[in-house]
Design an enzyme around this catalytic site. Sequence first.
Site, short mmCIF file in Angstrom:
data_model
loop_
_atom_site.label_atom_id
_atom_site.label_comp_id
_atom_site.label_asym_id
_atom_site.label_seq_id
_atom_site.Cartn_x
_atom_site.Cartn_y
_atom_site.Cartn_z
N ASP A 15 43.10 43.19 41.00
CA ASP A 15 41.84 43.32 40.29
C ASP A 15 40.90 42.24 40.83
O ASP A 15 41.35 41.28 41.49
CB ASP A 15 42.08 43.13 38.79
CG ASP A 15 40.80 43.07 37.99
OD1 ASP A 15 39.96 43.97 38.14
OD2 ASP A 15 40.64 42.10 37.21
N ILE A 16 39.62 42.35 40.58
CA ILE A 16 38.67 41.40 41.15
C ILE A 16 38.10 40.45 40.10
O ILE A 16 38.43 39.26 40.10
CB ILE A 16 37.53 42.16 41.88
CG1 ILE A 16 38.11 42.92 43.09
CG2 ILE A 16 36.44 41.18 42.34
CD1 ILE A 16 37.11 43.78 43.82
N ASP A 17 37.26 40.94 39.20
CA ASP A 17 36.57 40.06 38.24
C ASP A 17 37.55 39.55 37.19
O ASP A 17 38.21 40.34 36.51
CB ASP A 17 35.42 40.81 37.58
CG ASP A 17 34.34 41.18 38.58
OD1 ASP A 17 33.52 40.31 38.91
OD2 ASP A 17 34.34 42.33 39.05
N ASP A 192 43.63 40.94 34.70
CA ASP A 192 43.31 40.00 33.62
C ASP A 192 42.92 40.65 32.31
O ASP A 192 42.80 39.96 31.29
CB ASP A 192 42.15 39.09 34.06
CG ASP A 192 40.81 39.82 34.02
OD1 ASP A 192 39.89 39.34 33.32
OD2 ASP A 192 40.68 40.86 34.68
#
Length: 239
Positions: A15-17, A192
């Site tokens: 995942d990124i953010d 997250d």
Amino acid sequence: MWLRFNPASDALFLDIDGTLLDIAPTAEEVIVPPSLIKNLVQIQEKTGGALAFLSGRPITDIDPLFAPLRVPCAGVHGAEIRLSATGKIQHAPALPDEFVARIKRKLKGMEGLLLENKGPTLAVHYRKNSSIFKTLEASLQQELLQSHLPLTLLKGRKVIEIVSDRFSKGGALERLMALPTFKGRRPFFLGDDITDLSAIGACLKHGGVAARVGGAIKDKSAFTSPQAVRDWLASMSRG
């Protein structure tokens, strides 16, 4: 390192953010450290390309952030997918104009909201007015029920997203795992938020390892912050 990743036999899904990057006031304000891009390029080489992003962002927003790195990628929570680093982006159909217009009318007058139209999904950001969450959720749910469309609400960090129930990050991970680059490898997924639960489930289904970042998911976190993830990736790129 405590979480042992073998680039010869494992695949990495990120995942990124909130996982790779620290959360910023807006999506445009995120900071991508050059060292992170360098480390990801090295990991991509070590894994033979078995590195992919699974994000809520559109893929056309992801590529400029990590340039010159390009990887297989799922965007908009699986409603977009690119099966190879150089492949074409496959898009789910955009939401009907009439439905989008109804949502805009419903949100008119609600303060502190930002509506992001991603085509196949609508994201309503309420970071500037957290107290409105319950009212916002109820209003959006009412619109979904009246629309009779195959849509659901995906609740993330200070955002509620209207998404098709036919797509998910987990479904995207399944598709990527069927490709020669990923097939037969043990998947690792780092995420997250509640929006990452489907990818966690798909990863575990394939006998993989799913590690959580921060405290959004009600469980003991494997990584305390995106910085801890970046440190782990740095150690992996050197190893």
